[in-house]
Design a protein around this motif. Structure first.
Motif, mmCIF file in Angstrom:
data_model
loop_
_atom_site.group_PDB
_atom_site.id
_atom_site.type_symbol
_atom_site.label_atom_id
_atom_site.label_comp_id
_atom_site.label_asym_id
_atom_site.label_seq_id
_atom_site.Cartn_x
_atom_site.Cartn_y
_atom_site.Cartn_z
ATOM 1 N N ALA A 100 0.649 -1.080 0.283
ATOM 2 C CA ALA A 100 0.151 -0.024 0.392
ATOM 3 C C ALA A 100 0.593 0.706 0.128
ATOM 4 C CB ALA A 100 -0.900 -0.083 1.236
ATOM 5 N N ALA A 101 2.013 0.867 0.450
ATOM 6 C CA ALA A 101 2.202 2.083 0.792
ATOM 7 C C ALA A 101 3.645 2.502 -0.189
ATOM 8 C CB ALA A 101 4.074 1.731 2.401
ATOM 9 N N HIS A 102 4.250 1.516 -0.770
ATOM 10 C CA HIS A 102 4.825 1.639 -2.143
ATOM 11 C C HIS A 102 3.741 1.975 -3.577
ATOM 12 C CE1 HIS A 102 7.237 -1.292 -0.853
ATOM 13 N NE2 HIS A 102 7.868 -0.322 -0.064
ATOM 14 N N ALA A 103 2.498 1.290 -3.648
ATOM 15 C CA ALA A 103 1.512 1.849 -4.292
ATOM 16 C C ALA A 103 1.568 4.070 -4.671
ATOM 17 C CB ALA A 103 0.307 1.463 -4.526
ATOM 18 N N ARG A 104 2.178 4.200 -3.224
ATOM 19 C CA ARG A 104 1.659 5.881 -3.639
ATOM 20 C C ARG A 104 2.818 6.436 -3.413
ATOM 21 N NH1 ARG A 104 -2.622 8.400 -2.400
ATOM 22 N NH2 ARG A 104 -4.609 7.170 -1.639
ATOM 23 N N GLY A 105 4.716 5.826 -3.445
ATOM 24 C CA GLY A 105 5.502 6.224 -3.429
ATOM 25 C C GLY A 105 6.477 6.508 -2.749
ATOM 26 N N VAL A 106 5.555 5.705 -1.537
ATOM 27 C CA VAL A 106 6.269 5.105 0.171
ATOM 28 C C VAL A 106 6.988 4.236 0.383
ATOM 29 C CG1 VAL A 106 5.779 6.088 2.268
ATOM 30 C CG2 VAL A 106 4.630 7.378 0.352
ATOM 31 N N LEU A 107 8.787 4.938 0.894
ATOM 32 C CA LEU A 107 9.027 3.658 1.268
ATOM 33 C C LEU A 107 9.482 3.703 2.989
ATOM 34 C CD1 LEU A 107 11.934 3.620 -1.124
ATOM 35 C CD2 LEU A 107 10.342 2.657 -2.224
ATOM 36 N N HIS A 108 9.608 2.705 3.072
ATOM 37 C CA HIS A 108 9.447 2.538 4.947
ATOM 38 C C HIS A 108 11.070 2.560 5.338
ATOM 39 C CE1 HIS A 108 8.952 1.328 8.948
ATOM 40 N NE2 HIS A 108 8.191 1.753 9.097
ATOM 41 N N ARG A 109 11.903 1.931 4.906
ATOM 42 C CA ARG A 109 13.460 2.417 5.291
ATOM 43 C C ARG A 109 13.850 1.836 6.232
ATOM 44 N NH1 ARG A 109 16.255 7.471 2.457
ATOM 45 N NH2 ARG A 109 15.819 8.457 4.268
ATOM 46 N N ASP A 110 13.011 1.143 7.547
ATOM 47 C CA ASP A 110 13.684 1.517 8.546
ATOM 48 C C ASP A 110 12.354 -0.127 9.413
ATOM 49 O OD1 ASP A 110 15.061 1.127 10.600
ATOM 50 O OD2 ASP A 110 13.715 3.091 11.781
ATOM 51 N N ILE A 111 12.690 -1.107 8.658
ATOM 52 C CA ILE A 111 11.439 -2.153 9.110
ATOM 53 C C ILE A 111 12.285 -2.736 9.602
ATOM 54 C CG2 ILE A 111 10.068 -4.328 8.237
ATOM 55 C CD1 ILE A 111 9.495 -2.463 5.285
ATOM 56 N N LYS A 112 11.602 -3.126 10.881
ATOM 57 C CA LYS A 112 12.418 -3.713 11.842
ATOM 58 C C LYS A 112 11.319 -4.053 13.367
ATOM 59 C CE LYS A 112 14.421 0.303 14.654
ATOM 60 N NZ LYS A 112 14.867 1.214 14.824
ATOM 61 N N PRO A 113 11.954 -5.241 14.179
ATOM 62 C CA PRO A 113 10.709 -5.930 15.213
ATOM 63 C C PRO A 113 10.309 -4.680 16.074
ATOM 64 C CG PRO A 113 12.554 -6.915 14.670
ATOM 65 C CD PRO A 113 12.673 -5.962 13.865
ATOM 66 N N ALA A 114 10.868 -3.400 16.464
ATOM 67 C CA ALA A 114 10.412 -2.438 17.273
ATOM 68 C C ALA A 114 9.866 -1.486 16.467
ATOM 69 C CB ALA A 114 12.157 -1.272 17.528
ATOM 70 N N ASN A 115 10.051 -1.744 15.286
ATOM 71 C CA ASN A 115 8.653 -0.675 14.289
ATOM 72 C C ASN A 115 7.383 -1.484 14.400
ATOM 73 O OD1 ASN A 115 9.993 1.227 14.477
ATOM 74 N ND2 ASN A 115 11.075 1.325 13.033
ATOM 75 N N VAL A 116 7.013 -3.086 13.989
ATOM 76 C CA VAL A 116 5.581 -3.242 14.401
ATOM 77 C C VAL A 116 5.242 -3.535 16.070
ATOM 78 C CG1 VAL A 116 4.794 -5.859 13.501
ATOM 79 C CG2 VAL A 116 7.005 -4.935 12.492
ATOM 80 N N LEU A 117 3.649 -2.982 16.179
ATOM 81 C CA LEU A 117 3.138 -3.489 16.647
ATOM 82 C C LEU A 117 1.840 -4.499 16.894
ATOM 83 C CD1 LEU A 117 2.455 0.739 17.894
ATOM 84 C CD2 LEU A 117 4.200 -1.082 18.473
ATOM 85 N N MET A 118 1.985 -5.174 17.908
ATOM 86 C CA MET A 118 1.193 -6.219 17.776
ATOM 87 C C MET A 118 -0.139 -5.678 19.042
ATOM 88 S SD MET A 118 3.033 -8.548 16.347
ATOM 89 C CE MET A 118 2.661 -9.594 16.252
ATOM 90 N N GLU A 119 -1.225 -5.558 18.140
ATOM 91 C CA GLU A 119 -2.423 -4.681 19.181
ATOM 92 C C GLU A 119 -3.289 -5.822 20.269
ATOM 93 O OE1 GLU A 119 -5.762 -1.721 17.930
ATOM 94 O OE2 GLU A 119 -6.234 -3.934 16.826
ATOM 95 N N ALA A 120 -2.768 -5.679 21.667
ATOM 96 C CA ALA A 120 -3.647 -6.120 22.035
ATOM 97 C C ALA A 120 -4.910 -6.913 22.107
ATOM 98 C CB ALA A 120 -3.247 -6.325 24.249
ATOM 99 N N GLY A 121 -5.767 -8.095 22.240
ATOM 100 C CA GLY A 121 -7.075 -8.644 22.805
ATOM 101 C C GLY A 121 -6.928 -8.687 20.907
ATOM 102 N N THR A 122 -6.600 -8.597 19.776
ATOM 103 C CA THR A 122 -7.068 -8.750 18.610
ATOM 104 C C THR A 122 -5.722 -8.964 17.912
ATOM 105 O OG1 THR A 122 -6.069 -6.390 17.371
ATOM 106 C CG2 THR A 122 -8.395 -6.704 18.408
ATOM 107 N N GLY A 123 -5.212 -8.849 17.735
ATOM 108 C CA GLY A 123 -3.434 -9.514 17.448
ATOM 109 C C GLY A 123 -3.492 -8.884 15.973
#
Length: 529
Positions: A100-123
């Motif tokens: 979805a980000a790439h489709a708008r020409g946006v790169l994240h550039r810092d994908i790592k476990p600290a930047n991935v959130l796991m929402e409590a209750g819903t997963g």
């Protein structure tokens, strides 16, 4: 990059997260706001929702949804690695966010476990911290000379100072999947110089824990972005595993490049009963290896640039970091003394241990060794459980069924399905001093390229009557979970070329590795024979 505050939206009466971006002058502030507004247009269930982008007293702020829960990094630290199913679901969610980000020409550039959130209750898996996102085509080094991103998760092309593209985020996703399965990045090292060397030039081998996800991870961790697995194919593999528990075969060994080639049967070639048909692996379009024992110019210059950036940002000496590996060589795994019957190997194998394949420096020389009588004809029948492959580089050998071909632009590997055992082949011009000198040089560099390098030996021997050298060593291995590895490496001089064949494996599987090593040597036929 910023400070995140838990806040209350007084108008709508909801809790939000407010990120205050740390930027310098007004020009940088305006740029950060433009980028934040671009990110705010990305609408995807696995991308953190951006409610507003505002500026107050010259400071830009991003108002986002508040995700109650912990990060993937916290989860790994508290509960250990994820299983294959949860890893695949997490990867599929992040791949959707990136697409979805790439489709708008946006790169994240810092994908790592600290930047991935796991929402409590819903997963729900949520990709956050687009604070250093940039539009496609920008570089790794910021205007202030700071390194953008986390080195262990940064793609080789960005390490080289090249412009980033969507493929750079896909590399980072591959590293993150490895971390999810093991608890740490496969490129984790004790020094920044070690990290840079691991990402840019050292042997890449996904962890043994990759299991059924190995083809996916191998495809994402292809150093050449043109051959790296594309988003569509990665989504196909992940979706298949999430729904069926199995990963379908790749249409090609690595990435979406149609010239990368596939391992195809040769049904028109008759073969004796009980023998596997010969296969041709790779195609003439595959890229040839780089210069012997050296980084390609772009790699070396990019690594220097990254080291200088790190020195600027961290106050460390670029010269001291280069001391880890000033010549850019990577050692290759050693080989076992149990070579073919035609190989006189008087020295027993060294103690069980292991080491990664690295690249020996071989100086070009016009001198040619005379061909050994019957060298090509000395190959033995293929043992049960093996198949003969004819590589695009011209040589052929027997490899266990199920082993897959990959390359790193310098060497060819055939890797077991679980990624634990590697058969490596490298062919280079003959060097002054021959195989023994080449192996001794690699052995001398072992401590610099293989953490915990030990139990090593280099002995002169022969292979099919030709001058050869056998090198063995043990090292600490790619991950603490896997443990030590041992390498058997035989190098010989034939027709003006140094042929290097090795097997690297965990010390717990040395008997299996020796069998593969013997079969490879007994069956090896050089190109042109």
């Amino acid at each position: 990059m910023g400070t995140v505050w838990r806040a209350s939206d007084e108008l709508l009466g909801r809790s939000v997260a407010v990120k205050e971006l740390h930027v310098g002058d007004g020009t940088q502030s305006a740029g950060a706001l433009r980028e934040a507004r671009t990110v705010a247009q990305i609408k995807h269930p696995h991308v953190v929702v951006v409610h507003d982008v505002v500026e107050q007293d010259g400071h830009p702020y991003i108002v986002m949804e508040l995700v109650e829960g912990s990060s993937l990094a916290d989860r790994l630290a508290a509960d250990g690695p994820l299983d294959h199913g949860e890893t695949a679901r997490t990867g599929l969610a992040l791949l959707g966010a990136l697409s979805a980000a790439h489709a708008r020409g946006v790169l994240h550039r810092d994908i790592k476990p600290a930047n991935v959130l796991m929402e409590a209750g819903t997963g729900r898996v949520v990709l956050t911290d687009f604070g250093i996102a940039r539009l496609a085509g920008s570089t790794t080094i910021s205007e202030t000379g700071a390194f953008i991103g986390s080195p262990e998760y940064t793609s080789p092309e960005r390490m080289q100072g090249a412009a980033a593209g969507p493929a750079s985020d896909l590399w980072s996703l591959g590293v993150l999947l490895c971390a999810a399965l093991t608890g740490e990045s496969p490129f984790h090292r004790d020094s920044l110089g070690g990290v840079l060397h691991a990402v840019v030039s050292a042997e890449i081998r996904p962890p043994a824990q990759a299991g059924p996800l190995l083809p996916l991870i191998q495809g994402l961790l292809e150093r050449d972005p043109e051959r790296r697995l594309g988003a569509a194919e990665a989504e196909r593999l992940l979706s298949a595993y999430v729904t069926t528990g199995a990963v379908p075969l790749l249409d090609r060994p690595l990435g979406p490049n149609p010239t990368a080639g596939t391992a195809t049967e040769a049904p028109t070639t008759p073969h004796p009963p009980g023998y596997s048909p010969t296969e041709r692996v790779g195609r003439p379009g595959d890229r040839a290896p780089g210069p012997a024992g050296k980084f390609r110019p772009s790699v070396r210059l990019g690594l220097l640039a990254a080291l200088v950036v790190a020195a600027v940002a961290g106050g460390v000496s670029a010269a001291s970091l280069l001391g880890d590996r000033t010549d850019g060589r990577a050692q290759e795994p050693a080989r076992s003394a149990t070579a073919s019957p035609a190989t006189a190997s008087p020295t027993p194998a060294s103690p069980a241990t292991a080491s990664p394949a690295t690249d020996k420096a071989v100086a070009q020389s016009p001198a040619a060794s005379p061909p050994a009588p019957g060298s090509a004809a000395s190959a033995k029948p293929v043992p049960p459980g093996y198949r003969t492959v004819t590589d695009v580089q011209g040589f052929s050998l027997a490899v266990p069924k199920g082993f897959q071909r990959t390359t790193d632009d310098q060497r060819v590997f055939y890797v077991s399905e679980d990624g634990a055992i590697r058969i490596g082949i490298k062919v280079k011009p003959s060097a002054p001093g021959g195989p023994l000198a080449a192996m001794r040089l690699s052995d001398a560099e072992g401590p610099a390229t293989n953490p915990g390098f030990r139990d090593h030996s280099v002995v002169a021997t022969t292979h099919n009557g030709l001058p050869a050298a056998l090198w063995e060593f043990t090292w600490d291995g790619f991950t603490r979970a896997e443990g030590a590895r041992h390498t058997f490496d035989l190098c010989w001089d034939e027709n003006g070329l140094l042929h290097d064949v090795w097997v690297s494996a965990p010390v717990s599987r040395l008997a299996e590795a020796r069998s593969h090593f013997d079969a490879a040597l007994d069956s090896f036929v050089p190109g042109g024979s």
